[in-house]
Design an enzyme around this catalytic site. Structure first.
Site, mmCIF file in Angstrom:
data_model
loop_
_atom_site.group_PDB
_atom_site.id
_atom_site.type_symbol
_atom_site.label_atom_id
_atom_site.label_comp_id
_atom_site.label_asym_id
_atom_site.label_seq_id
_atom_site.Cartn_x
_atom_site.Cartn_y
_atom_site.Cartn_z
ATOM 1 N N GLY A 179 0.693 -1.259 0.061
ATOM 2 C CA GLY A 179 0.039 0.038 0.102
ATOM 3 C C GLY A 179 0.974 1.119 -0.090
ATOM 4 O O GLY A 179 1.850 1.101 -0.299
ATOM 5 N N VAL A 183 0.578 4.817 5.029
ATOM 6 C CA VAL A 183 0.026 3.741 5.991
ATOM 7 C C VAL A 183 1.380 2.618 6.387
ATOM 8 O O VAL A 183 1.191 1.972 7.266
ATOM 9 C CB VAL A 183 -1.059 2.806 5.079
ATOM 10 C CG1 VAL A 183 -1.700 1.995 6.153
ATOM 11 C CG2 VAL A 183 -2.190 4.040 5.078
ATOM 12 N N GLY A 184 2.127 2.648 5.272
ATOM 13 C CA GLY A 184 3.267 1.704 5.721
ATOM 14 C C GLY A 184 4.048 1.996 6.843
ATOM 15 O O GLY A 184 4.547 1.263 7.779
ATOM 16 N N GLU A 201 5.784 -3.245 0.748
ATOM 17 C CA GLU A 201 5.611 -3.039 -0.624
ATOM 18 C C GLU A 201 4.863 -1.629 -1.108
ATOM 19 O O GLU A 201 3.808 -1.678 -0.994
ATOM 20 C CB GLU A 201 5.017 -4.055 -1.284
ATOM 21 C CG GLU A 201 5.649 -5.770 -1.230
ATOM 22 C CD GLU A 201 7.018 -5.612 -2.054
ATOM 23 O OE1 GLU A 201 7.230 -5.025 -2.882
ATOM 24 O OE2 GLU A 201 7.997 -6.287 -1.610
ATOM 25 N N CYS A 235 1.437 0.308 -9.278
ATOM 26 C CA CYS A 235 2.873 0.840 -8.346
ATOM 27 C C CYS A 235 3.959 1.046 -9.187
ATOM 28 O O CYS A 235 4.687 2.147 -8.800
ATOM 29 C CB CYS A 235 2.736 0.218 -6.914
ATOM 30 S SG CYS A 235 3.327 -1.588 -7.686
HETATM 31 P P1 NAD Z 1 -5.522 1.157 0.521
HETATM 32 O O1 NAD Z 1 -6.031 2.265 0.861
HETATM 33 O O2 NAD Z 1 -6.216 -0.038 -0.004
HETATM 34 O O3 NAD Z 1 -4.747 0.543 1.863
HETATM 35 C C1 NAD Z 1 -4.044 -0.673 1.800
HETATM 36 C C2 NAD Z 1 -4.353 -1.378 2.844
HETATM 37 O O4 NAD Z 1 -4.005 -0.640 4.372
HETATM 38 C C3 NAD Z 1 -5.910 -1.743 2.959
HETATM 39 O O5 NAD Z 1 -5.843 -2.920 3.412
HETATM 40 C C4 NAD Z 1 -6.463 -0.716 4.124
HETATM 41 O O6 NAD Z 1 -7.420 -1.292 4.660
HETATM 42 C C5 NAD Z 1 -5.040 -0.585 5.057
HETATM 43 N N1 NAD Z 1 -5.304 0.835 5.757
HETATM 44 C C6 NAD Z 1 -5.577 2.042 5.157
HETATM 45 N N2 NAD Z 1 -5.281 2.805 5.732
HETATM 46 C C7 NAD Z 1 -4.932 2.347 6.984
HETATM 47 C C8 NAD Z 1 -4.561 3.122 8.330
HETATM 48 N N3 NAD Z 1 -4.433 4.215 8.387
HETATM 49 N N4 NAD Z 1 -4.409 2.076 9.333
HETATM 50 C C9 NAD Z 1 -4.268 0.857 9.122
HETATM 51 N N5 NAD Z 1 -4.472 0.347 7.962
HETATM 52 C C10 NAD Z 1 -4.976 0.999 6.743
HETATM 53 O O7 NAD Z 1 -4.446 1.208 -0.525
HETATM 54 P P2 NAD Z 1 -3.389 2.472 -1.011
HETATM 55 O O8 NAD Z 1 -2.518 2.684 0.140
HETATM 56 O O9 NAD Z 1 -4.136 3.611 -1.393
HETATM 57 O O10 NAD Z 1 -2.664 1.832 -2.269
HETATM 58 C C11 NAD Z 1 -2.143 2.645 -2.995
HETATM 59 C C12 NAD Z 1 -0.538 2.321 -2.774
HETATM 60 O O11 NAD Z 1 -0.063 1.228 -2.918
HETATM 61 C C13 NAD Z 1 0.130 3.227 -3.926
HETATM 62 O O12 NAD Z 1 1.258 3.885 -3.337
HETATM 63 C C14 NAD Z 1 0.758 2.281 -4.485
HETATM 64 O O13 NAD Z 1 2.259 2.459 -5.328
HETATM 65 C C15 NAD Z 1 1.125 1.148 -3.645
HETATM 66 N N6 NAD Z 1 1.211 0.126 -4.243
HETATM 67 C C16 NAD Z 1 2.328 -0.878 -4.025
HETATM 68 C C17 NAD Z 1 2.675 -2.036 -4.720
HETATM 69 C C18 NAD Z 1 4.219 -2.757 -4.576
HETATM 70 O O14 NAD Z 1 4.020 -3.972 -5.091
HETATM 71 N N7 NAD Z 1 5.015 -2.228 -4.380
HETATM 72 C C19 NAD Z 1 1.601 -3.023 -5.357
HETATM 73 C C20 NAD Z 1 0.311 -2.125 -5.290
HETATM 74 C C21 NAD Z 1 0.194 -0.755 -4.656
#
Ligand code: NAD
Length: 448
Positions: A179, A183-184, A201, A235
């Site tokens: 993600g 959030v990471g 990731e 991503c």
């Molecule tokens: P998202 O909003 O779906 O969040 C990802 C997960 O985190 C979800 O399961 C969500 O429930 C959880 N989450 C969200 N906010 C949270 C919080 N405050 N506390 C705890 N958990 C929480 O996805 P996103 O973050 O919008 O995803 C898009 C991002 O992911 C982009 O930056 C993209 O580049 C990255 N991404 C990376 C890869 C990779 O392989 N490196 C693949 C796909 C997406």
């Protein structure tokens, strides 16, 4: 929230039969339900994106794990030194225990099932938490997984932020998160409370340099595919173009109206639609720019002469906008890349091999593809992930990585989700060899 799976004590001496069965059953899910996943339009991906970008990759990962598991799980003999010359020394991969897999919405199947394949192959139990934004995929996953896999060992938890945060309060043996970088940090902080290792990731801005010394027509076609597939919500999509001003005018992207095309997707939700629209404010697109809020449609859009310090160049675009930033030459492009966060991917279009190697050597990124985009992702033999900040970069020193840490795909997932146990087995014989290391030392000195 309580899970019986958290009490599971996972040991593996031999690869048990059930593990093969589970891997085959995971394969069944993907094969049998691939068509269904596309039909229900689990999220507004184009009809070919799900099979091409998700299911084939997952299926390949499963086939590879089934084929290679005996080899991956085998003890690995290692070198001995003079003190251990007659011992048996080896590294034994072991399961970690219970892995929490948290997925993002943009490729909801790949980012949950691919880590799950590795977790199963490595002998772990796993809790799978798909994204609430790709709601139908999450529900489908929750319905399908227990039909094939042991629901106590591989539960699926649906829900949003509060459910994920509740999960994060529990103690896992590893957390595999896909993600955003924001959030990471939340995930890593929660993991730190239990000293749980993480694989992150993440995303960021992946640069794409087009050298004047290349076939620009072919470069543009390949970049167009990688940037606009899944509507830019990838991503490792090329986030922006770096090129010399003289070739900016020769860069061409997209032809026919993609709005009616079944091959062109839509933005995931209204929030992301508004976010991408706001990034476009103040620019006159040279290509595209058409939008339709009722469908969350944004045409493939190219913006030229984008200032390096604009908002468009500060945050990950994650949508179908392609800014072009002018640089004076390759060295300037290298400088530009190195002044920013370590990217998840770097793309170089250049016909000069020596210059290409120089750019690879003088930059860093999670992965790099030359004269194409995203292709390094398709190979299970290559580790896929960000730069974990420990990379020793000799020439320049870019800012620490926000693109993630740890890696996966193929054996890399197996290794990531295994403990590499150091084993040394020695006999009780030949005790005279050991006498020199026992105290009292002064008695030995006196003997000399
Ligand atoms: P998202 O909003 O779906 O969040 C990802 C997960 O985190 C979800 O399961 C969500 O429930 C959880 N989450 C969200 N906010 C949270 C919080 N405050 N506390 C705890 N958990 C929480 O996805 P996103 O973050 O919008 O995803 C898009 C991002 O992911 C982009 O930056 C993209 O580049 C990255 N991404 C990376 C890869 C990779 O392989 N490196 C693949 C796909 C997406």
């Amino acid at each position: 929230m309580g899970f019986s799976v958290l009490n599971v004590n996972v040991h593996r001496v031999h690869i048990p039969q059930w593990m093969w069965t589970i891997l085959c059953q995971t394969q069944d899910i993907v094969l049998n339900y691939g068509c269904l996943m596309c039909d229900v339009h689990v999220f507004p991906q184009s009809q070919y994106d799900t099979p091409l970008l998700e299911l084939i990759g997952i299926e390949n990962e499963i086939s590879l794990a089934i084929e290679k598991l005996t080899q991956w799980a085998a003890p690995r003999q290692v070198d001995r030194n003079i003190l251990t010359v007659s011992d048996e020394v080896y590294v034994q991969p072991e399961p970690l225990g219970v892995v929490l897999i948290i997925g993002a919405w943009n490729y909801p199947w790949a980012v949950t099932l691919q880590p799950l394949v590795g977790a199963i192959a490595a002998g772990n139990a796993a809790v799978v938490k798909p994204s609430e934004l790709s709601e139908y995929s999450s529900l489908l996953l929750r319905a399908l997984l227990p039909r094939y896999l042991d629901k106590d060992l591989y539960p699926v938890v649906t829900g949003g932020v509060s459910e994920t945060q509740e999960l994060l309060r529990l103690r896992f043996d590893h957390i595999f998160y896909t993600g955003s970088s924001t959030v990471g940090k939340v995930v890593m902080e929660a993991a730190a409370r239990h000293l749980t290792p993480v694989t992150l990731e993440l995303g960021g801005k992946s640069p794409c340099y087009i050298d004047k010394n290349c076939d620009i027509r072919i470069a543009c076609r390949r970049i167009t595919w990688g940037k606009f597939v899944n509507c830019g919500q990838t991503c490792i999509a090329p986030d922006y173009i770096l090129c010399e001003p003289c070739i900016q005018g020769r860069v061409e992207f997209y032809g026919a109206d993609p709005k009616c095309s079944p091959d062109y997707g839509r933005i995931i939700n209204q929030r992301h639609f508004s976010r991408i629209m706001s990034l476009m404010e103040g620019y006159t697109p040279v290509i595209g720019g058409q939008t339709d809020a009722s469908q969350r449609y944004i045409a493939p859009t190219v913006l030229k002469d984008v200032p390096p310090h604009s908002r468009l160049m500060q945050e990950e675009i994650f949508g179908p906008l392609l800014p072009i930033v002018a640089v004076s030459d390759m060295d300037d492009a290298i400088r530009f890349v190195n002044e920013r966060e370590k990217p998840l991917a770097l793309y170089i279009f250049c016909s000069d091999k020596k210059a290409t190697k120089k750019m690879i050597e003088e930059t860093t990124s999670g992965g790099v593809t030359v004269n194409d985009v995203m292709m390094h992702y398709t190979l299970s033999s290559l580790p896929f992930g960000g730069v974990d900040g420990t990379t020793d970069i000799q020439i320049h020193a870019p800012l620490p990585g926000q693109s993630g840490m740890g890696c996966y795909h193929g054996k890399h997932t197996f290794d990531q989700l295994s403990h590499q146990r150091a084993c040394l087995i020695r006999s009780l014989g030949m005790e005279s060899v050991n006498l020199s290391r026992y105290p009292p030392q002064d008695r030995r000195r006196a003997r000399r």
